[in-house]
Scaffold this motif. Sequence first.
Motif, PDB file in Angstrom:
ATOM      1  N   VAL A  53       6.380  13.874 -10.756  1.00  0.00           N
ATOM      2  CA  VAL A  53       7.624  13.714 -11.522  1.00  0.00           C
ATOM      3  C   VAL A  53       7.402  13.956 -13.005  1.00  0.00           C
ATOM      4  CG1 VAL A  53       9.376  12.039 -12.245  1.00  0.00           C
ATOM      5  CG2 VAL A  53       8.724  12.180  -9.856  1.00  0.00           C
ATOM      6  N   ASN A  54       6.262  13.517 -13.519  1.00  0.00           N
ATOM      7  CA  ASN A  54       6.041  13.579 -14.960  1.00  0.00           C
ATOM      8  C   ASN A  54       5.289  14.818 -15.434  1.00  0.00           C
ATOM      9  OD1 ASN A  54       7.202  10.962 -15.786  1.00  0.00           O
ATOM     10  ND2 ASN A  54       5.611  10.138 -14.474  1.00  0.00           N
ATOM     11  N   HIS A  55       4.554  15.475 -14.549  1.00  0.00           N
ATOM     12  CA  HIS A  55       3.729  16.591 -15.007  1.00  0.00           C
ATOM     13  C   HIS A  55       4.173  17.952 -14.477  1.00  0.00           C
ATOM     14  CE1 HIS A  55       1.007  13.880 -16.978  1.00  0.00           C
ATOM     15  NE2 HIS A  55       0.833  13.193 -15.876  1.00  0.00           N
ATOM     16  N   TYR A  56       5.027  17.965 -13.442  1.00  0.00           N
ATOM     17  CA  TYR A  56       5.549  19.231 -12.943  1.00  0.00           C
ATOM     18  C   TYR A  56       6.905  19.519 -13.594  1.00  0.00           C
ATOM     19  CZ  TYR A  56       2.040  19.808  -9.263  1.00  0.00           C
ATOM     20  OH  TYR A  56       0.868  20.014  -8.574  1.00  0.00           O
ATOM     21  N   LYS A  57       7.263  20.804 -13.641  1.00  0.00           N
ATOM     22  CA  LYS A  57       8.562  21.208 -14.176  1.00  0.00           C
ATOM     23  C   LYS A  57       9.411  21.738 -13.026  1.00  0.00           C
ATOM     24  CE  LYS A  57       6.908  22.324 -18.814  1.00  0.00           C
ATOM     25  NZ  LYS A  57       6.769  23.390 -19.838  1.00  0.00           N
ATOM     26  N   TYR A  58      10.611  21.177 -12.886  1.00  0.00           N
ATOM     27  CA  TYR A  58      11.509  21.516 -11.785  1.00  0.00           C
ATOM     28  C   TYR A  58      12.939  21.426 -12.300  1.00  0.00           C
ATOM     29  CZ  TYR A  58      10.866  16.505 -12.041  1.00  0.00           C
ATOM     30  OH  TYR A  58      10.742  15.233 -12.533  1.00  0.00           O
ATOM     31  N   GLY A  59      13.845  22.186 -11.709  1.00  0.00           N
ATOM     32  CA  GLY A  59      15.218  22.239 -12.206  1.00  0.00           C
ATOM     33  C   GLY A  59      16.257  21.628 -11.295  1.00  0.00           C
ATOM     34  N   SER A  60      15.841  21.062 -10.166  1.00  0.00           N
ATOM     35  CA  SER A  60      16.783  20.454  -9.227  1.00  0.00           C
ATOM     36  C   SER A  60      16.020  19.508  -8.307  1.00  0.00           C
ATOM     37  CB  SER A  60      17.479  21.532  -8.390  1.00  0.00           C
ATOM     38  OG  SER A  60      16.529  22.187  -7.561  1.00  0.00           O
ATOM     39  N   VAL A  81       0.836  -1.208   0.000  1.00  0.00           N
ATOM     40  CA  VAL A  81       0.000   0.000   0.000  1.00  0.00           C
ATOM     41  C   VAL A  81       0.865   1.250   0.000  1.00  0.00           C
ATOM     42  CG1 VAL A  81      -1.743   1.293   1.288  1.00  0.00           C
ATOM     43  CG2 VAL A  81      -1.877  -1.194   1.158  1.00  0.00           C
ATOM     44  N   SER A  82       1.954   1.233   0.770  1.00  0.00           N
ATOM     45  CA  SER A  82       2.852   2.383   0.829  1.00  0.00           C
ATOM     46  C   SER A  82       3.462   2.650  -0.535  1.00  0.00           C
ATOM     47  CB  SER A  82       3.976   2.131   1.836  1.00  0.00           C
ATOM     48  OG  SER A  82       3.451   1.930   3.125  1.00  0.00           O
ATOM     49  N   LYS A  83       3.902   1.621  -1.192  1.00  0.00           N
ATOM     50  CA  LYS A  83       4.540   1.780  -2.496  1.00  0.00           C
ATOM     51  C   LYS A  83       3.552   2.336  -3.516  1.00  0.00           C
ATOM     52  CE  LYS A  83       7.386  -0.659  -5.862  1.00  0.00           C
ATOM     53  NZ  LYS A  83       8.040  -1.934  -6.222  1.00  0.00           N
ATOM     54  N   LYS A  84       2.319   1.853  -3.491  1.00  0.00           N
ATOM     55  CA  LYS A  84       1.317   2.339  -4.432  1.00  0.00           C
ATOM     56  C   LYS A  84       0.978   3.800  -4.173  1.00  0.00           C
ATOM     57  CE  LYS A  84      -0.884  -2.088  -5.464  1.00  0.00           C
ATOM     58  NZ  LYS A  84      -2.102  -2.927  -5.277  1.00  0.00           N
ATOM     59  N   ALA A  85       0.916   4.161  -2.902  1.00  0.00           N
ATOM     60  CA  ALA A  85       0.603   5.547  -2.556  1.00  0.00           C
ATOM     61  C   ALA A  85       1.705   6.478  -3.068  1.00  0.00           C
ATOM     62  CB  ALA A  85       0.445   5.682  -1.048  1.00  0.00           C
ATOM     63  N   ILE A  86       2.966   6.090  -2.864  1.00  0.00           N
ATOM     64  CA  ILE A  86       4.084   6.899  -3.348  1.00  0.00           C
ATOM     65  C   ILE A  86       4.082   6.937  -4.870  1.00  0.00           C
ATOM     66  CG2 ILE A  86       6.604   7.075  -3.470  1.00  0.00           C
ATOM     67  CD1 ILE A  86       6.750   5.885  -0.689  1.00  0.00           C
ATOM     68  N   PHE A  87       3.810   5.794  -5.495  1.00  0.00           N
ATOM     69  CA  PHE A  87       3.803   5.730  -6.966  1.00  0.00           C
ATOM     70  C   PHE A  87       2.790   6.705  -7.552  1.00  0.00           C
ATOM     71  CE2 PHE A  87       1.851   4.095 -10.851  1.00  0.00           C
ATOM     72  CZ  PHE A  87       2.956   4.012 -11.679  1.00  0.00           C
ATOM     73  N   ASN A  88       1.607   6.764  -6.969  1.00  0.00           N
ATOM     74  CA  ASN A  88       0.583   7.668  -7.491  1.00  0.00           C
ATOM     75  C   ASN A  88       1.044   9.128  -7.432  1.00  0.00           C
ATOM     76  OD1 ASN A  88      -1.229   5.642  -8.138  1.00  0.00           O
ATOM     77  ND2 ASN A  88      -2.274   5.732  -6.157  1.00  0.00           N
ATOM     78  N   VAL A  89       1.739   9.492  -6.341  1.00  0.00           N
ATOM     79  CA  VAL A  89       2.260  10.860  -6.222  1.00  0.00           C
ATOM     80  C   VAL A  89       3.372  11.090  -7.245  1.00  0.00           C
ATOM     81  CG1 VAL A  89       3.515  12.460  -4.737  1.00  0.00           C
ATOM     82  CG2 VAL A  89       1.638  11.094  -3.798  1.00  0.00           C
ATOM     83  N   LEU A  90       4.319  10.147  -7.319  1.00  0.00           N
ATOM     84  CA  LEU A  90       5.447  10.302  -8.242  1.00  0.00           C
ATOM     85  C   LEU A  90       4.971  10.391  -9.682  1.00  0.00           C
ATOM     86  CD1 LEU A  90       8.067   7.753  -6.812  1.00  0.00           C
ATOM     87  CD2 LEU A  90       7.991  10.226  -6.505  1.00  0.00           C
ATOM     88  N   ASN A  91       3.993   9.566 -10.037  1.00  0.00           N
ATOM     89  CA  ASN A  91       3.554   9.517 -11.426  1.00  0.00           C
ATOM     90  C   ASN A  91       3.015  10.865 -11.894  1.00  0.00           C
ATOM     91  OD1 ASN A  91       3.063   7.706 -13.802  1.00  0.00           O
ATOM     92  ND2 ASN A  91       1.002   8.519 -13.499  1.00  0.00           N
ATOM     93  N   THR A  92       2.358  11.575 -10.992  1.00  0.00           N
ATOM     94  CA  THR A  92       1.836  12.890 -11.366  1.00  0.00           C
ATOM     95  C   THR A  92       2.900  13.970 -11.234  1.00  0.00           C
ATOM     96  OG1 THR A  92      -0.436  12.337 -10.786  1.00  0.00           O
ATOM     97  CG2 THR A  92       0.142  14.658 -10.792  1.00  0.00           C
TER      98      THR A  92
END
Length: 423
Positions: A192-199, A179-190
């Motif tokens: 990491v892939n949809h926000y723009k960051y430089g560091s 459950v922990s891994k899935k919860a983190i994955f859902n956050v990362l998927n949005t």
Amino acid sequence: MVAIIKSTHSIRSVFYYNENKVKIGVAECIAAGNYPTYVDKMTDIMKLNRFIKRAELNENVKCNTLHISLNFDPSENHSKEKLITIADSYMEKIGFGEQPYLVYQHNDTKHQHLHVVTVNIEKDGKRIDLHNIGMRKSEPARKEIEEYFGLVKAEGRKKQEEFGLEPISIGSIQYGKVVSKKAIFNVLNTVVNHYKYGSLAELNAALKQYNVMADRGGEDSKMFLARGLVYHILNAKGKPIGVPIKASSFYTKPTLKFLEEKFKINEIRNMSDKSRVKNVIDMALLREPILPLTELARRLQKEGISTVFRKSTEGLLYGITYVDHTTKNVFNGSSLGKQYSAKAIEERCGLKVAGEEKRNQIYDKPRSKKLLIDDLQYQKDSLTIPDLVKALDIIMRAEYSSDYLSNQLKNKRKKKMRRGLSN
């Protein structure tokens, strides 16, 4: 119907986001467009390979993936067949009718909605132009489909983005469990892939809004030297808890190497995205020459911008990062300009700098007035008449207060004048 289009460079991350939803029972892949067989006859590898081989036809295209969500009014309840027809019609109208695409029906919200995954590389290797596709293609398509299928119209209604996230609920997590891994994955998927960051620091500013943190370990640690990366869930105080999960263990492989490529891609930002954050900050500070930092953060939050303050162990502010959830951009304060760095924001809020802050944060009004005029200069092209009226009122009040003399000083001045007359 509300249509939302997101473009990205990672077909794998978008594909596995939807397939993961299928695996946990909150989504179903209901259709496949321009695939050689029916969707229920294909494995995950077969679905994904169709996209990968198409993307390989033009490897110069960095942003080659579209993730589309079609959202229906809560009062609507369409059959699966009608949803497929609507998705096919939409893809045809935006110019993707001949592209391979997968249609997923998600059942994790109160309203019906579809997610469509596709690539913008045609079979001859040419790239389909994505510039302003929302206004050029999607909006006309949406309106035509609403009329044709008799859907509830989105015009005038508040559009809610399906990519919106809620912070991980700490109470519902069993640390070290799937459950922990899935919860983190859902956050990362949005994020990491949809926000723009430089560091990594900017990425963490966004991740921490959802109780997640990327961690390389200490500079002398084996993990840091081996360029490793793990992800933590954070508690209410922002401290890592539970078992960290290796970046390499996720489907999407959000490793340090992957993130460094994202940093390079995100080096160039739209000036309009920077201007939006700067204008929101300027307008928040324009209303009052003296403003607590907490009140500034509250005002920015109302405009969809989270403010992350970085403080030393002594409580002194040394850094500030802005997370714009509307444009999906993360900016370190100094990258927007000196006026938006931590030190400048303290001064613009009317606070004394660190050396004088101990005296109960005494306000420096003459400097606030000057900074207010500077603010007006910076945003002179976007100010309205009401804004100018408010600003002039503040300046006049500041002028009046700076010329004010206490009765005691007035009496002293009168005595000196009398002495001069008697002489």
